[in-house]
Design a protein around this motif. Sequence first.
Motif, PDB file in Angstrom:
ATOM      1  N   LYS A 178      55.706  22.923  16.272  1.00 22.83           N
ATOM      2  CA  LYS A 178      56.508  22.149  15.321  1.00 22.83           C
ATOM      3  C   LYS A 178      57.934  22.688  15.155  1.00 22.83           C
ATOM      4  CE  LYS A 178      52.571  20.386  12.674  1.00 22.83           C
ATOM      5  NZ  LYS A 178      51.499  21.016  13.437  1.00 22.83           N
ATOM      6  N   ILE A 179      58.139  23.773  14.393  1.00 20.57           N
ATOM      7  CA  ILE A 179      59.497  24.205  14.042  1.00 20.57           C
ATOM      8  C   ILE A 179      60.052  25.195  15.064  1.00 20.57           C
ATOM      9  CG2 ILE A 179      60.908  25.327  12.289  1.00 20.57           C
ATOM     10  CD1 ILE A 179      58.926  24.328  10.198  1.00 20.57           C
ATOM     11  N   TYR A 231      65.127  20.784  20.431  1.00 18.70           N
ATOM     12  CA  TYR A 231      65.587  20.876  19.048  1.00 18.70           C
ATOM     13  C   TYR A 231      66.423  19.655  18.669  1.00 18.70           C
ATOM     14  CZ  TYR A 231      63.908  25.605  18.171  1.00 18.70           C
ATOM     15  OH  TYR A 231      63.107  26.702  17.958  1.00 18.70           O
ATOM     16  N   ALA A 234      63.708  16.834  18.236  1.00 20.68           N
ATOM     17  CA  ALA A 234      62.705  17.013  17.188  1.00 20.68           C
ATOM     18  C   ALA A 234      63.304  17.229  15.806  1.00 20.68           C
ATOM     19  CB  ALA A 234      61.796  18.190  17.539  1.00 20.68           C
ATOM     20  N   SER A 235      64.472  17.873  15.737  1.00 23.68           N
ATOM     21  CA  SER A 235      65.008  18.207  14.415  1.00 23.68           C
ATOM     22  C   SER A 235      66.443  17.755  14.200  1.00 23.68           C
ATOM     23  CB  SER A 235      64.915  19.725  14.192  1.00 23.68           C
ATOM     24  OG  SER A 235      65.638  20.411  15.193  1.00 23.68           O
TER      25      SER A 235
END
Length: 301
Positions: A178-179, A231, A234-235
């Motif tokens: 996830k992160i 990144y 996803a973010s």
Amino acid sequence: MPALPAFSAPWRDRAGRLSGLKLSVFLFALAPGLWLAGAYAGDALGAKPITALLHGTGEWAVRFLLLSLAVTPLRRIANFPKLILVRRMLGLTVLAYALIHLALYVVDQNFVLTKVVSEIVTRFYLTIGFVALFGLVVLGVTSTDGMIRRLGKAWPRLHKAVYTIAVLGLVHYFLQAKIDVSDPVFWTGGFLLLMGWRALQRLRWPINPLTLLGLAVAVALVTAGLEAAWYGFASGIPAERVLQANLAFPSMIRPAWWVLALGLILPAVNAARLAWDRSNTRTDPKTRPAQPRSRQAMAAR
């Protein structure tokens, strides 16, 4: 009634002799599981020990999978044919950790099998993880000598599915992380190194320290780009910021640098092997080229 086949200890070779290589790999395969079990028994896995075990076994399944894929490249680059003896052991180790990973997920879901099935079906990262596990089971079941003989020419084609399984496992690793995806990025870079070597083989490029150095640099750059793209997707972090973080050295060592360090092992090993071969050629009279006869010897003849 036919006699049952004798049990062969995993640390023995086909002749039944103790193999130091196989024993070392066997102990190495056990070590992460024993460490995790000891940490659990010692209450050293934090507030969610089952979750920690779940993640730990999954991560080691991916690591051992890539180690099994590294056997052939290392065997050829280092000219160490005996490495092939541990490939099956590493493959079965992957399967063992993956099955324990699934069992721990069942425990984490309080043994409610209907919920386990529902989660696997509805959550994409669990679905691809389960597909990868199913593939590992198929490869494990067909890894015996008897199945190799029975499948014949179909066996190599079937076991090439390991590359697809590796991709699925890495995607599962990314989505689960996830992160912070530093570890998945690093191991994906390792996978790209192995696939890059196979591409060089398929293209019949010369395998020497220079080409392996180029491969290491190229894969490190691709790894940096992959991390930035992930990144960004996803973010929403700008890719430029992630790429710039790779230059914040040495305060922050990004996965691409570790992949480069890993990749540099290949040309170093290859160069050492070539130097060793040249040294043996000079010192072993059997490998020296034949010297031309002198004129006197030719005349005497």
